[in-house]
Design a protein around this motif. Structure first.
Motif, PDB file in Angstrom:
ATOM      1  N   ALA A  50     -39.143  42.252  15.987  1.00 56.73           N
ATOM      2  CA  ALA A  50     -39.130  42.368  17.447  1.00 56.73           C
ATOM      3  C   ALA A  50     -37.966  41.589  18.067  1.00 56.73           C
ATOM      4  O   ALA A  50     -37.895  41.447  19.283  1.00 56.73           O
ATOM      5  N   LYS A  51     -37.053  41.095  17.238  1.00 56.16           N
ATOM      6  CA  LYS A  51     -35.925  40.298  17.746  1.00 56.16           C
ATOM      7  C   LYS A  51     -34.626  41.076  17.650  1.00 56.16           C
ATOM      8  O   LYS A  51     -34.407  41.848  16.719  1.00 56.16           O
ATOM      9  N   VAL A  52     -33.755  40.875  18.645  1.00 59.05           N
ATOM     10  CA  VAL A  52     -32.433  41.497  18.667  1.00 59.05           C
ATOM     11  C   VAL A  52     -31.406  40.459  18.215  1.00 59.05           C
ATOM     12  O   VAL A  52     -31.360  39.350  18.753  1.00 59.05           O
ATOM     13  N   LEU A  53     -30.595  40.818  17.239  1.00 61.53           N
ATOM     14  CA  LEU A  53     -29.512  39.952  16.765  1.00 61.53           C
ATOM     15  C   LEU A  53     -28.198  40.657  17.024  1.00 61.53           C
ATOM     16  O   LEU A  53     -28.041  41.837  16.701  1.00 61.53           O
ATOM     17  N   ASP A  75     -51.893  42.552  17.862  1.00 62.93           N
ATOM     18  CA  ASP A  75     -52.449  43.807  17.355  1.00 62.93           C
ATOM     19  C   ASP A  75     -53.602  44.290  18.232  1.00 62.93           C
ATOM     20  O   ASP A  75     -53.749  45.489  18.491  1.00 62.93           O
ATOM     21  N   GLU A  76     -54.408  43.347  18.703  1.00 61.90           N
ATOM     22  CA  GLU A  76     -55.539  43.712  19.558  1.00 61.90           C
ATOM     23  C   GLU A  76     -55.045  44.293  20.886  1.00 61.90           C
ATOM     24  O   GLU A  76     -55.580  45.309  21.357  1.00 61.90           O
ATOM     25  N   GLU A  77     -54.028  43.667  21.487  1.00 57.73           N
ATOM     26  CA  GLU A  77     -53.480  44.159  22.749  1.00 57.73           C
ATOM     27  C   GLU A  77     -52.872  45.547  22.581  1.00 57.73           C
ATOM     28  O   GLU A  77     -53.072  46.440  23.418  1.00 57.73           O
ATOM     29  N   TRP A  78     -52.121  45.748  21.498  1.00 53.67           N
ATOM     30  CA  TRP A  78     -51.548  47.069  21.240  1.00 53.67           C
ATOM     31  C   TRP A  78     -52.644  48.102  21.010  1.00 53.67           C
ATOM     32  O   TRP A  78     -52.512  49.280  21.389  1.00 53.67           O
ATOM     33  N   GLY A  79     -53.727  47.676  20.390  1.00 53.43           N
ATOM     34  CA  GLY A  79     -54.843  48.593  20.159  1.00 53.43           C
ATOM     35  C   GLY A  79     -55.394  49.122  21.472  1.00 53.43           C
ATOM     36  O   GLY A  79     -55.664  50.326  21.615  1.00 53.43           O
ATOM     37  N   TYR A  80     -55.548  48.234  22.467  1.00 53.16           N
ATOM     38  CA  TYR A  80     -56.029  48.652  23.784  1.00 53.16           C
ATOM     39  C   TYR A  80     -55.032  49.589  24.462  1.00 53.16           C
ATOM     40  O   TYR A  80     -55.412  50.580  25.085  1.00 53.16           O
ATOM     41  N   GLU A 152     -31.108  55.815  25.403  1.00 55.55           N
ATOM     42  CA  GLU A 152     -31.029  56.728  24.249  1.00 55.55           C
ATOM     43  C   GLU A 152     -32.353  56.813  23.499  1.00 55.55           C
ATOM     44  O   GLU A 152     -32.721  57.869  22.989  1.00 55.55           O
ATOM     45  N   ASP A 153     -33.068  55.692  23.433  1.00 49.76           N
ATOM     46  CA  ASP A 153     -34.302  55.657  22.656  1.00 49.76           C
ATOM     47  C   ASP A 153     -35.291  54.681  23.303  1.00 49.76           C
ATOM     48  O   ASP A 153     -35.187  53.468  23.126  1.00 49.76           O
ATOM     49  N   PRO A 154     -36.254  55.188  24.091  1.00 47.34           N
ATOM     50  CA  PRO A 154     -37.194  54.306  24.788  1.00 47.34           C
ATOM     51  C   PRO A 154     -38.069  53.495  23.847  1.00 47.34           C
ATOM     52  O   PRO A 154     -38.624  52.473  24.249  1.00 47.34           O
ATOM     53  N   PHE A 155     -38.184  53.921  22.586  1.00 44.39           N
ATOM     54  CA  PHE A 155     -39.017  53.184  21.643  1.00 44.39           C
ATOM     55  C   PHE A 155     -38.444  51.808  21.318  1.00 44.39           C
ATOM     56  O   PHE A 155     -39.156  50.951  20.808  1.00 44.39           O
ATOM     57  N   VAL A 156     -37.167  51.611  21.605  1.00 46.41           N
ATOM     58  CA  VAL A 156     -36.562  50.295  21.380  1.00 46.41           C
ATOM     59  C   VAL A 156     -37.275  49.247  22.234  1.00 46.41           C
ATOM     60  O   VAL A 156     -37.502  48.112  21.803  1.00 46.41           O
ATOM     61  N   GLN A 159     -40.395  48.300  20.642  1.00 43.41           N
ATOM     62  CA  GLN A 159     -40.148  47.482  19.460  1.00 43.41           C
ATOM     63  C   GLN A 159     -40.012  46.013  19.830  1.00 43.41           C
ATOM     64  O   GLN A 159     -40.447  45.137  19.085  1.00 43.41           O
ATOM     65  N   LEU A 160     -39.425  45.743  21.002  1.00 46.17           N
ATOM     66  CA  LEU A 160     -39.306  44.360  21.453  1.00 46.17           C
ATOM     67  C   LEU A 160     -40.674  43.750  21.749  1.00 46.17           C
ATOM     68  O   LEU A 160     -40.807  42.529  21.807  1.00 46.17           O
ATOM     69  N   ARG A 161     -41.651  44.621  21.978  1.00 50.14           N
ATOM     70  CA  ARG A 161     -43.014  44.139  22.229  1.00 50.14           C
ATOM     71  C   ARG A 161     -43.867  44.169  20.955  1.00 50.14           C
ATOM     72  O   ARG A 161     -45.064  43.946  21.012  1.00 50.14           O
ATOM     73  N   GLY A 162     -43.227  44.499  19.818  1.00 49.37           N
ATOM     74  CA  GLY A 162     -43.933  44.359  18.549  1.00 49.37           C
ATOM     75  C   GLY A 162     -44.432  45.606  17.878  1.00 49.37           C
ATOM     76  O   GLY A 162     -45.197  45.516  16.905  1.00 49.37           O
ATOM     77  N   ARG A 163     -44.031  46.809  18.364  1.00 49.81           N
ATOM     78  CA  ARG A 163     -44.468  48.047  17.720  1.00 49.81           C
ATOM     79  C   ARG A 163     -43.290  49.002  17.562  1.00 49.81           C
ATOM     80  O   ARG A 163     -42.545  49.232  18.502  1.00 49.81           O
ATOM     81  N   THR A 164     -43.138  49.567  16.362  1.00 47.11           N
ATOM     82  CA  THR A 164     -42.059  50.522  16.120  1.00 47.11           C
ATOM     83  C   THR A 164     -42.495  51.921  16.553  1.00 47.11           C
ATOM     84  O   THR A 164     -43.686  52.184  16.787  1.00 47.11           O
TER      85      THR A 164
END
Length: 278
Positions: A50-53, A75-80, A152-156, A159-164
């Motif tokens: 979840a880190k940008v280098l 994981d619990e928060e993402w589950g909700y 270009e890719d909203p999933f980025v 990813q910063l919030r912990g999910r690919t």
């Protein structure tokens, strides 16, 4: 290109990210960061979890090392959040198409979370340069570059919030599949074929109202020549290879749905007539 033109051409989620940086009060530092971004001083950007280098070329011969991250959700928060997403088909459809649904934030705010950081203080950043100010122009340049990556890719952003992307799509599919199985009634009715046994609909599932109808409320009307399918038009499916009857996939689906529509209408009329005659 003016700033207004640039803003109009960006996706809303990308602009939302950049608006946060533009609210920074040190405008001259922001201008230098913007120039660094435009002039190619950001040599590389990579994601490590979840880190940008990143590596940013400054005034020294050796590029500066920049890191940037947000607080990842548990994981619990993402589950909700994903459970909330699964309730709306438009979320899954848009995300699968690489787009960010306009009201996507609702899936997070409903669960007491925020997809976007509220302030720059919520963005954790470090730079190897001697500038003590944070964000420095090197961090700012990476921040601007991320805005383009989000477009270009909203999933980025996720990813910063912990999910690919793969994790989110997989979890969404599992939840939606489970919901479909839970709501599909068991029936032994004969299935109507459609050129292939892969596509079948259980006709009995269309008419399962078992309570008595009030005969005085039953109105039997002749079928209109124009159905909902006519109003909606052809389904925008990609053309499949032409088969022996020269039908596209859209033609096949529309023809089949027309048949289903007529059969269901006939069953409804017959059921109403039986009730009315009793």
């Amino acid at each position: 290109m003016t700033n207004d033109t640039l803003q109009a051409s960006r996706e809303w989620w990308s602009q939302r990210w950049l608006d946060l940086l533009d609210s920074y009060r040190f405008k001259k530092r922001l201008e230098r960061a913007r120039n660094y971004s435009r002039q190619g001083n950001v040599l590389s950007i990579e994601f490590k979890g979840a880190k940008v280098l990143a590596r940013v070329q400054g005034s020294e011969a050796e590029p500066y090392k920049v890191s940037l991250s947000l607080d990842a959700f548990s994981d619990e928060e993402w589950g909700y959040v994903i459970e909330t997403m699964s309730h709306k088909a438009i979320f899954a459809a848009k995300l699968l198409a690489g787009e960010m649904p306009q009201n996507m934030e609702e899936a997070f705010t409903t669960n007491g979370l925020s997809l976007f950081p509220f302030t720059l203080g919520d963005v954790h950043s470090k730079c190897s340069c001697p500038d003590k100010a944070n964000p420095c122009k090197h961090v700012g340049a990476v921040y601007y570059q991320l805005g383009d990556r989000f477009s270009e890719d909203p999933f980025v952003l996720f990813q910063l919030r912990g999910r690919t992307k793969e994790q989110i799509i997989s979890d969404l599919r599992k939840l939606r599949s489970a919901k479909v199985k839970a709501t599909t009634p068991e029936t032994s009715e004969t299935q109507t074929p459609i050129l292939s046994t892969q596509y079948s609909v259980k006709i009995g599932a269309f008419w399962q109202y078992h309570e008595p109808l009030e005969s005085s409320l039953v109105v039997i009307a002749p079928s209109s020549s124009e159905t909902v399918l006519d109003v909606l038009g052809a389904i925008p499916l990609a053309k499949a290879e032409e088969n022996v009857v020269n039908l596209t996939s859209s033609d096949v689906v529309m023809k089949y749905l027309n048949t289903i529509y007529k059969e269901v209408s006939q069953k409804a009329v017959l059921a109403a007539m039986n009730i009315g005659a009793s």
